[in-house]
Design a protein around this motif. Structure first.
Motif, PDB file in Angstrom:
ATOM      1  N   TYR A  66      23.106  -6.791  12.502  1.00  0.00           N
ATOM      2  CA  TYR A  66      23.625  -8.113  12.201  1.00  0.00           C
ATOM      3  C   TYR A  66      24.932  -7.953  11.427  1.00  0.00           C
ATOM      4  O   TYR A  66      24.942  -7.353  10.344  1.00  0.00           O
ATOM      5  CB  TYR A  66      22.615  -8.913  11.371  1.00  0.00           C
ATOM      6  N   ALA A  67      26.032  -8.464  11.988  1.00  0.00           N
ATOM      7  CA  ALA A  67      27.312  -8.471  11.284  1.00  0.00           C
ATOM      8  C   ALA A  67      27.264  -9.629  10.300  1.00  0.00           C
ATOM      9  O   ALA A  67      27.246 -10.794  10.697  1.00  0.00           O
ATOM     10  CB  ALA A  67      28.464  -8.629  12.263  1.00  0.00           C
ATOM     11  N   VAL A  68      27.191  -9.293   9.026  1.00  0.00           N
ATOM     12  CA  VAL A  68      27.044 -10.315   7.984  1.00  0.00           C
ATOM     13  C   VAL A  68      28.337 -10.396   7.190  1.00  0.00           C
ATOM     14  O   VAL A  68      28.845  -9.386   6.709  1.00  0.00           O
ATOM     15  CB  VAL A  68      25.862  -9.989   7.047  1.00  0.00           C
ATOM     16  N   GLU A  69      28.850 -11.613   7.072  1.00  0.00           N
ATOM     17  CA  GLU A  69      30.035 -11.839   6.243  1.00  0.00           C
ATOM     18  C   GLU A  69      29.559 -12.153   4.830  1.00  0.00           C
ATOM     19  O   GLU A  69      28.864 -13.152   4.609  1.00  0.00           O
ATOM     20  CB  GLU A  69      30.857 -13.001   6.786  1.00  0.00           C
ATOM     21  N   TRP A  70      29.923 -11.276   3.912  1.00  0.00           N
ATOM     22  CA  TRP A  70      29.553 -11.438   2.511  1.00  0.00           C
ATOM     23  C   TRP A  70      30.699 -12.165   1.841  1.00  0.00           C
ATOM     24  O   TRP A  70      31.702 -11.564   1.465  1.00  0.00           O
ATOM     25  CB  TRP A  70      29.258 -10.086   1.865  1.00  0.00           C
ATOM     26  N   VAL A  71      30.569 -13.471   1.712  1.00  0.00           N
ATOM     27  CA  VAL A  71      31.653 -14.338   1.274  1.00  0.00           C
ATOM     28  C   VAL A  71      32.165 -13.938  -0.104  1.00  0.00           C
ATOM     29  O   VAL A  71      33.373 -13.857  -0.325  1.00  0.00           O
ATOM     30  CB  VAL A  71      31.201 -15.824   1.300  1.00  0.00           C
ATOM     31  N   GLY A  72      31.280 -13.656  -1.027  1.00  0.00           N
ATOM     32  CA  GLY A  72      31.684 -13.278  -2.384  1.00  0.00           C
ATOM     33  C   GLY A  72      32.436 -11.959  -2.446  1.00  0.00           C
ATOM     34  O   GLY A  72      33.215 -11.723  -3.364  1.00  0.00           O
ATOM     35  N   ARG A  73      32.242 -11.099  -1.464  1.00  0.00           N
ATOM     36  CA  ARG A  73      32.898  -9.793  -1.436  1.00  0.00           C
ATOM     37  C   ARG A  73      34.084  -9.769  -0.474  1.00  0.00           C
ATOM     38  O   ARG A  73      34.883  -8.850  -0.510  1.00  0.00           O
ATOM     39  CB  ARG A  73      31.902  -8.714  -1.020  1.00  0.00           C
ATOM     40  N   GLY A  74      34.144 -10.745   0.423  1.00  0.00           N
ATOM     41  CA  GLY A  74      35.229 -10.779   1.394  1.00  0.00           C
ATOM     42  C   GLY A  74      35.142  -9.670   2.424  1.00  0.00           C
ATOM     43  O   GLY A  74      36.166  -9.193   2.910  1.00  0.00           O
ATOM     44  N   THR A  75      33.917  -9.261   2.763  1.00  0.00           N
ATOM     45  CA  THR A  75      33.721  -8.174   3.728  1.00  0.00           C
ATOM     46  C   THR A  75      32.711  -8.583   4.790  1.00  0.00           C
ATOM     47  O   THR A  75      31.936  -9.523   4.606  1.00  0.00           O
ATOM     48  CB  THR A  75      33.198  -6.897   3.039  1.00  0.00           C
ATOM     49  N   VAL A  76      32.721  -7.852   5.885  1.00  0.00           N
ATOM     50  CA  VAL A  76      31.713  -7.980   6.931  1.00  0.00           C
ATOM     51  C   VAL A  76      31.058  -6.611   7.062  1.00  0.00           C
ATOM     52  O   VAL A  76      31.742  -5.610   7.256  1.00  0.00           O
ATOM     53  CB  VAL A  76      32.332  -8.412   8.274  1.00  0.00           C
ATOM     54  N   VAL A  77      29.736  -6.579   6.939  1.00  0.00           N
ATOM     55  CA  VAL A  77      28.990  -5.321   6.961  1.00  0.00           C
ATOM     56  C   VAL A  77      27.854  -5.441   7.967  1.00  0.00           C
ATOM     57  O   VAL A  77      27.163  -6.459   8.009  1.00  0.00           O
ATOM     58  CB  VAL A  77      28.417  -4.990   5.555  1.00  0.00           C
ATOM     59  N   GLY A  78      27.654  -4.411   8.778  1.00  0.00           N
ATOM     60  CA  GLY A  78      26.530  -4.355   9.704  1.00  0.00           C
ATOM     61  C   GLY A  78      25.249  -4.072   8.944  1.00  0.00           C
ATOM     62  O   GLY A  78      25.178  -3.129   8.164  1.00  0.00           O
ATOM     63  N   MET A  79      24.228  -4.897   9.163  1.00  0.00           N
ATOM     64  CA  MET A  79      22.974  -4.797   8.420  1.00  0.00           C
ATOM     65  C   MET A  79      21.798  -4.777   9.375  1.00  0.00           C
ATOM     66  O   MET A  79      21.837  -5.379  10.442  1.00  0.00           O
ATOM     67  CB  MET A  79      22.821  -6.009   7.491  1.00  0.00           C
ATOM     68  N   ARG A  80      20.727  -4.108   8.960  1.00  0.00           N
ATOM     69  CA  ARG A  80      19.460  -4.137   9.692  1.00  0.00           C
ATOM     70  C   ARG A  80      18.614  -5.294   9.168  1.00  0.00           C
ATOM     71  O   ARG A  80      18.775  -5.738   8.033  1.00  0.00           O
ATOM     72  CB  ARG A  80      18.695  -2.822   9.464  1.00  0.00           C
ATOM     73  N   ALA A  81      17.676  -5.757   9.988  1.00  0.00           N
ATOM     74  CA  ALA A  81      16.814  -6.880   9.609  1.00  0.00           C
ATOM     75  C   ALA A  81      16.016  -6.570   8.345  1.00  0.00           C
ATOM     76  O   ALA A  81      15.804  -7.456   7.515  1.00  0.00           O
ATOM     77  CB  ALA A  81      15.876  -7.230  10.755  1.00  0.00           C
ATOM     78  N   ARG A  82      15.589  -5.333   8.191  1.00  0.00           N
ATOM     79  CA  ARG A  82      14.773  -4.970   7.015  1.00  0.00           C
ATOM     80  C   ARG A  82      15.559  -5.058   5.705  1.00  0.00           C
ATOM     81  O   ARG A  82      14.983  -4.997   4.629  1.00  0.00           O
ATOM     82  CB  ARG A  82      14.194  -3.573   7.193  1.00  0.00           C
ATOM     83  N   GLU A  83      16.895  -5.198   5.788  1.00  0.00           N
ATOM     84  CA  GLU A  83      17.739  -5.280   4.602  1.00  0.00           C
ATOM     85  C   GLU A  83      18.082  -6.723   4.236  1.00  0.00           C
ATOM     86  O   GLU A  83      18.755  -6.958   3.241  1.00  0.00           O
ATOM     87  CB  GLU A  83      19.049  -4.513   4.850  1.00  0.00           C
ATOM     88  N   LEU A  84      17.570  -7.684   5.023  1.00  0.00           N
ATOM     89  CA  LEU A  84      17.945  -9.085   4.856  1.00  0.00           C
ATOM     90  C   LEU A  84      16.739 -10.008   4.774  1.00  0.00           C
ATOM     91  O   LEU A  84      15.677  -9.690   5.285  1.00  0.00           O
ATOM     92  CB  LEU A  84      18.788  -9.539   6.060  1.00  0.00           C
ATOM     93  N   MET A  85      16.959 -11.164   4.166  1.00  0.00           N
ATOM     94  CA  MET A  85      15.998 -12.257   4.230  1.00  0.00           C
ATOM     95  C   MET A  85      16.774 -13.535   4.501  1.00  0.00           C
ATOM     96  O   MET A  85      17.913 -13.681   4.066  1.00  0.00           O
ATOM     97  CB  MET A  85      15.181 -12.382   2.949  1.00  0.00           C
ATOM     98  N   SER A  86      16.174 -14.442   5.245  1.00  0.00           N
ATOM     99  CA  SER A  86      16.824 -15.700   5.589  1.00  0.00           C
ATOM    100  C   SER A  86      16.686 -16.691   4.444  1.00  0.00           C
ATOM    101  O   SER A  86      15.587 -16.921   3.947  1.00  0.00           O
ATOM    102  CB  SER A  86      16.203 -16.292   6.850  1.00  0.00           C
ATOM    103  N   LEU A  87      17.792 -17.278   4.048  1.00  0.00           N
ATOM    104  CA  LEU A  87      17.743 -18.357   3.061  1.00  0.00           C
ATOM    105  C   LEU A  87      17.533 -19.696   3.744  1.00  0.00           C
ATOM    106  O   LEU A  87      16.960 -20.605   3.159  1.00  0.00           O
ATOM    107  CB  LEU A  87      19.028 -18.367   2.228  1.00  0.00           C
TER     108      LEU A  87
END
Length: 109
Positions: A66-87
């Motif tokens: 999952y290409a996730v845009e981290w707004v507070g960091r100003g970056t896009v990082v590829g992440m696995r599902a096990r590293e994320l939770m849906s808000l």
């Protein structure tokens, strides 16, 4: 001799997150050398950071990335599902739980 630890092929199931979904990192993620412009071992995402899924890809025809845009960091990082939770899903389920607090759950024996 076996293959050791065999892992599930995630892409046989639908992705856990969709583009536009708000997510939170549940683990610290450091650069393994695949993120250009950052040193190996440097933190890319901290546990608790919030961002938005921009795109979904695959890796090794086995895992969703999952290409996730981290707004507070100003970056896009590829992440696995096990590293994320849906808000978004957590907010939706929380709203459903508070909407009908007196409903009873039937149990069958």
């Amino acid at each position: 001799m076996g293959l050791g630890r065999e892992q599930e092929v995630e892409i046989r199931k639908p992705p856990q997150f969709i583009p536009g979904e708000r997510v939170r990192a549940i683990l610290h993620v450091k650069n393994d050398g695949s993120y250009a412009g950052k040193n190996i071992g440097e933190n890319l995402v901290r546990k608790g950071d919030e961002g938005y899924v921009r795109d979904i890809g695959t890796f090794l025809q086995q895992f969703y990335i999952y290409a996730v845009e981290w707004v507070g960091r100003g970056t896009v990082v590829g992440m696995r599902a096990r590293e994320l939770m849906s808000l978004d899903k957590a907010a939706a389920s929380g709203a459903a739980e508070t909407a009908a607090p007196n409903d009873k759950i039937a149990t069958y024996t």
